[in-house]
Motif scaffolding. Structure first.
Motif, PDB file in Angstrom:
ATOM      1  N   ALA A  14       0.627  -1.253   0.089  1.00  0.00           N
ATOM      2  CA  ALA A  14       0.013   0.026   0.124  1.00  0.00           C
ATOM      3  C   ALA A  14       0.851   1.331  -0.080  1.00  0.00           C
ATOM      4  O   ALA A  14       1.792   1.479   0.872  1.00  0.00           O
ATOM      5  N   GLY A  15       0.648   2.144  -0.837  1.00  0.00           N
ATOM      6  CA  GLY A  15       1.217   3.345  -0.850  1.00  0.00           C
ATOM      7  C   GLY A  15       2.198   3.474  -2.134  1.00  0.00           C
ATOM      8  O   GLY A  15       2.901   4.529  -2.389  1.00  0.00           O
ATOM      9  N   SER A  63     -13.044   7.009  -8.119  1.00  0.00           N
ATOM     10  CA  SER A  63     -12.178   6.304  -7.247  1.00  0.00           C
ATOM     11  C   SER A  63     -10.588   6.453  -7.387  1.00  0.00           C
ATOM     12  O   SER A  63      -9.980   6.218  -6.518  1.00  0.00           O
ATOM     13  N   ARG A  67      -4.564   9.796  -8.748  1.00  0.00           N
ATOM     14  CA  ARG A  67      -3.423   8.649  -8.268  1.00  0.00           C
ATOM     15  C   ARG A  67      -3.224   7.706  -9.662  1.00  0.00           C
ATOM     16  O   ARG A  67      -2.203   7.196  -9.555  1.00  0.00           O
ATOM     17  N   SER A  85       0.226   5.632  -5.115  1.00  0.00           N
ATOM     18  CA  SER A  85      -0.582   5.780  -3.845  1.00  0.00           C
ATOM     19  C   SER A  85      -1.533   4.698  -3.908  1.00  0.00           C
ATOM     20  O   SER A  85      -2.729   4.817  -3.539  1.00  0.00           O
ATOM     21  N   LYS A  87      -3.908   1.412  -2.961  1.00  0.00           N
ATOM     22  CA  LYS A  87      -4.625   1.305  -1.629  1.00  0.00           C
ATOM     23  C   LYS A  87      -5.058  -0.309  -1.933  1.00  0.00           C
ATOM     24  O   LYS A  87      -5.094  -0.843  -2.986  1.00  0.00           O
ATOM     25  N   PRO A  88      -5.255  -0.993  -0.798  1.00  0.00           N
ATOM     26  CA  PRO A  88      -5.888  -2.540  -0.993  1.00  0.00           C
ATOM     27  C   PRO A  88      -6.768  -2.281  -1.582  1.00  0.00           C
ATOM     28  O   PRO A  88      -7.190  -3.602  -2.380  1.00  0.00           O
ATOM     29  N   GLU A  89      -7.615  -1.534  -1.716  1.00  0.00           N
ATOM     30  CA  GLU A  89      -9.204  -1.690  -2.452  1.00  0.00           C
ATOM     31  C   GLU A  89      -8.904  -1.472  -4.169  1.00  0.00           C
ATOM     32  O   GLU A  89      -9.866  -1.603  -4.701  1.00  0.00           O
ATOM     33  N   ASP A  90      -7.468  -1.247  -4.497  1.00  0.00           N
ATOM     34  CA  ASP A  90      -7.184  -1.415  -5.908  1.00  0.00           C
ATOM     35  C   ASP A  90      -7.004  -2.551  -6.243  1.00  0.00           C
ATOM     36  O   ASP A  90      -6.809  -2.802  -7.632  1.00  0.00           O
ATOM     37  N   SER A 124      -1.852  -4.669   2.574  1.00  0.00           N
ATOM     38  CA  SER A 124      -1.903  -3.599   3.604  1.00  0.00           C
ATOM     39  C   SER A 124      -0.751  -3.654   4.457  1.00  0.00           C
ATOM     40  O   SER A 124      -0.005  -4.472   4.659  1.00  0.00           O
TER      41      SER A 124
END
Length: 124
Positions: A14-15, A63, A67, A85, A87-90, A124
């Motif tokens: 993440a990130g 969303s 990014r 950047s 995210k886990p939801e990506d 994450s």
């Protein structure tokens, strides 16, 4: 006929950043609209970024705005998706798609030619 092949997926923290590539062959890329979509298990396929046929317009889903950046190299018939950047939801299978029917496609139904997809997993 248009062929679409994606590459560049993988596991990222993440990130972190990741760049995907999509080679569109069969017709030169300026003649097709190109989009990036993603599909997570149990969810519908959404277009997250797109280029118009001549590259004059781009689209980003809400969303991912700020990014993700898409770019194209017409000499190489290649479209890129730079993801920052993350995210886990990506986490999803990312698919590249092309269309000769529309000038600019923002929904999956606008596209006729699809790659097999590349898995992106964000830990994450």
């Amino acid at each position: 006929q248009v062929q679409v092949v994606e590459s560049g997926g993988g596991l990222v923290q993440a990130g972190g950043p990741l760049r995907l590539s999509c080679v569109v062959s069969g017709r030169t890329s300026p003649s097709v609209a190109v989009g990036w979509s993603r599909q997570a298990p149990g969810k519908k396929r959404d277009i997250v970024a797109a280029f118009s046929r001549r590259g004059g317009s781009t689209y980003y889903g809400d969303s991912v705005k700020g990014r993700l950046t898409t770019s194209r190299d017409n000499a190489k018939n290649t479209v890129y998706l730079q993801m920052n950047s993350l995210k886990p939801e990506d986490t999803a299978v990312y698919l590249c798609a092309a269309s000769t029917r529309v000038n600019f496609g923002t929904v999956a139904g606008d596209y006729d030619y699809w790659g097999r997809g590349t898995q992106v997993t964000v830990s994450s």
